[in-house]
Design a protein around this motif. Structure first.
Motif, mmCIF file in Angstrom:
data_model
loop_
_atom_site.group_PDB
_atom_site.id
_atom_site.type_symbol
_atom_site.label_atom_id
_atom_site.label_comp_id
_atom_site.label_asym_id
_atom_site.label_seq_id
_atom_site.Cartn_x
_atom_site.Cartn_y
_atom_site.Cartn_z
ATOM 1 N N UNK A 119 -14.485 9.360 -1.918
ATOM 2 C CA UNK A 119 -14.067 8.388 -2.486
ATOM 3 C C UNK A 119 -12.802 7.683 -1.441
ATOM 4 N N UNK A 120 -12.701 8.620 -0.415
ATOM 5 C CA UNK A 120 -11.279 8.118 -0.060
ATOM 6 C C UNK A 120 -10.808 6.882 0.644
ATOM 7 N N UNK A 121 -12.020 6.338 1.131
ATOM 8 C CA UNK A 121 -11.893 4.684 1.501
ATOM 9 C C UNK A 121 -11.227 3.987 0.392
ATOM 10 N N UNK A 122 -11.802 3.997 -0.791
ATOM 11 C CA UNK A 122 -11.251 3.195 -1.788
ATOM 12 C C UNK A 122 -10.040 3.508 -2.387
ATOM 13 N N UNK A 126 -6.492 1.347 -2.356
ATOM 14 C CA UNK A 126 -5.608 1.344 -3.982
ATOM 15 C C UNK A 126 -4.077 1.803 -3.415
ATOM 16 N N UNK A 127 -4.170 2.891 -2.838
ATOM 17 C CA UNK A 127 -2.933 3.657 -2.522
ATOM 18 C C UNK A 127 -1.844 2.703 -1.612
ATOM 19 N N UNK A 128 -2.229 1.989 -0.817
ATOM 20 C CA UNK A 128 -1.825 0.931 -0.102
ATOM 21 C C UNK A 128 -1.298 -0.241 -0.816
ATOM 22 N N UNK A 141 0.119 -7.386 -5.440
ATOM 23 C CA UNK A 141 -1.300 -7.523 -5.721
ATOM 24 C C UNK A 141 -2.302 -6.488 -5.948
ATOM 25 N N UNK A 142 -3.404 -6.881 -6.510
ATOM 26 C CA UNK A 142 -4.660 -5.910 -6.245
ATOM 27 C C UNK A 142 -5.317 -5.999 -5.168
ATOM 28 N N UNK A 143 -5.990 -5.053 -4.754
ATOM 29 C CA UNK A 143 -6.816 -5.045 -3.727
ATOM 30 C C UNK A 143 -7.895 -5.882 -3.994
#
Lengths: 347, 122
Positions: A119-122, A126-128, A141-143
């Protein structure tokens, strides 16, 4: 009564528990798994305890490097190497990496996909947004959902190709990446605990960033062996009570996933770091989920998986697992326990 | 029933003992509280939790503001990227810690009331 209490508070009332178990020592370090590792243990003298701490630290450090997705270390292929070679080529890795990934794939199946190391890409999206939002709260902001959906197209754990005979790992999707945050710490802790148990080093407690694994016993005030007292953090930060449940453990692990540690705020609402694979959003049902069982690896993986399950599904899942218990703090602050959980609450 | 002088004296003694005991317990609690700040494993300073204060630590890698209030201590603000230390609830029991990992800064209660737990899962 008052007088005896007074005497007690003046004297400190803290037996160090010599006798059978030896003296009590504590150590902690900050370098591994991006968190605090704390060790409490009994040994006949300080040198013996420090020797045990060094053994633990060295072994944890080996796993930390092998499971690291952020840093490269000279002379070893780790999960960052695997991620960097996504869609390019298989990477030869240490057997312990193969074992950990196989464990994670098995847990993914068992939990109906609710804990997913692919699930790394998602998670990195979120981390960014979380890091930016914490740094600049006014523009937090939310992704965007389209970005999340696009990222979620690259999270198929079946495209993680493990070749056991060649001892290689390959990500068959160039945009896919592994994030073992829900599994690696617990898996490493369990391996270390099992090494210690095999070597007869016991009467020790490991906390790797709040993931707890107990071995043997501690000493009570008169030096007699007794169970470790392990608390569950109160998610309500304004409460005077830091602990909501106190458990008696010996040989078990307790891992809590909570919303209160890692989160950011967007338009007055908090968004935590445990992302539901089905919605690509943080689950809003709970403040925390704690898992109690013998293996720290299982406790870690399940604490994330059960956090991502609705309560009825989570209860059913836990009851179907032998010798696994759970404790939920619901969003409204109420508590739910699995059938065998209360038996561990300290009398 | 007639109240005798000796009854009054006994009652007063009991009350006095209770008051002194409570005072000692209370002072023992607030006075006993000590915390230690370490940065990068080196002791930075020790803190008396009985005295409310605000401690600003500015270093090359960033800042942390630590507040002592009514026998507890917490991280009021910091410029680290994850703010886990700021999100941590106030601590007061011996052995409890607040860690700002990016700044290698640890606040630990070194003296005070014993927690009932050896460790806390979080």
């Amino acid at each position: 009564m008052i007088a005896s209490l007074t005497l007690c508070s003046l004297a400190g009332c803290t037996g160090t528990g010599k006798a059978a178990l030896g003296s009590r020592y504590e150590a902690s370090f900050l370098e591994l798994f991006d968190t605090v590792t704390k060790i409490v243990g009994y040994a006949k003298d300080k040198e013996t305890f420090e020797g045990n701490v060094k053994r633990i630290k060295d072994e944890l450090e080996r796993y930390h490097r092998l499971f690291d997705i952020y840093h490269t270390y000279e002379g070893i292929n780790n999960l960052k190497t695997v991620n960097d070679h996504a869609g390019i080529s298989p990477v030869k890795v240490d057997p312990v990496v193969i074992d950990m990934l196989k464990f994670a794939v098995a847990e993914n199946e068992k939990t109906n996909g609710n804990v997913n190391i692919a699930f790394g890409s998602v998670l990195s999206l979120w981390h960014t947004y979380r890091t930016k939002g914490i740094d600049d709260p006014e523009h937090a902001a939310l992704p965007p959902m389209e970005e999340l959906l696009e990222a979620a197209r690259h999270t198929d754990i079946h495209r993680l190709v493990i070749d056991e005979s060649a001892q290689t790992v390959y990500l068959d999707d160039p945009q896919m990446s592994l994030d073992v945050g829900a599994v690696a710490k617990g898996y490493a802790t369990e391996l270390v605990a099992e090494t210690l148990e095999k070597e007869g080093i016991t009467n020790l407690m490991l906390s790797v960033g709040g993931n707890i694994r107990t071995l043997g016993h501690k000493a009570d005030e008169s030096g007699r062996p007794t169970d470790w007292a392990v608390g569950i953090q109160n998610p309500d930060e304004d409460s005077d009570e830091p602990i909501i449940r106190l458990l008696s453990l010996s040989g078990q692990s307790l891992v809590t996933s909570g919303v209160y540690e890692r989160y950011y705020t967007v338009e007055g609402k908090n968004y935590h770091h445990i992302i539901d694979p089905d919605t690509r959003m943080p689950s809003t049902e709970y403040q925390s989920v704690s898992i109690l069982c013998s293996s720290s690896a299982v406790a870690d993986a399940y604490s994330t998986a059960v956090f991502n399950m609705p309560i009825e599904e989570g209860k059913q899942f836990i009851e179907s697992q032998p010798a696994v218990e759970a404790f939920w703090v619901m969003a409204d602050g109420s508590y739910v326990s699995s059938s065998g959980f209360e038996a561990y609450v300290k009398k | 029933m007639k109240i005798k002088k000796s009854d009054v004296i006994l009652a007063l003694i009991v009350l006095a003992v209770a008051a002194v005991s409570l005072a000692v317990i209370y002072m023992g609690r607030t006075r006993g509280g000590k915390a230690q700040i370490t940065i990068g494993g080196e002791p930075y300073r020790s803190i008396d939790l009985a005295k409310n204060e605000r401690i600003e630590i500015r270093r090359d890698d960033g800042f942390n503001v630590i507040v002592v209030k009514d026998g507890t201590i917490y991280m009021e603000s910091a410029d680290c990227p994850d703010k886990i230390c700021v999100n941590h609830s106030p601590i007061r029991y011996k052995g409890e810690t607040i860690v700002c990992l990016p700044h290698k800064l640890v606040v630990e209660i070194t003296d005070g009331e014993e927690s009932e737990a050896d460790v806390v899962a979080r």
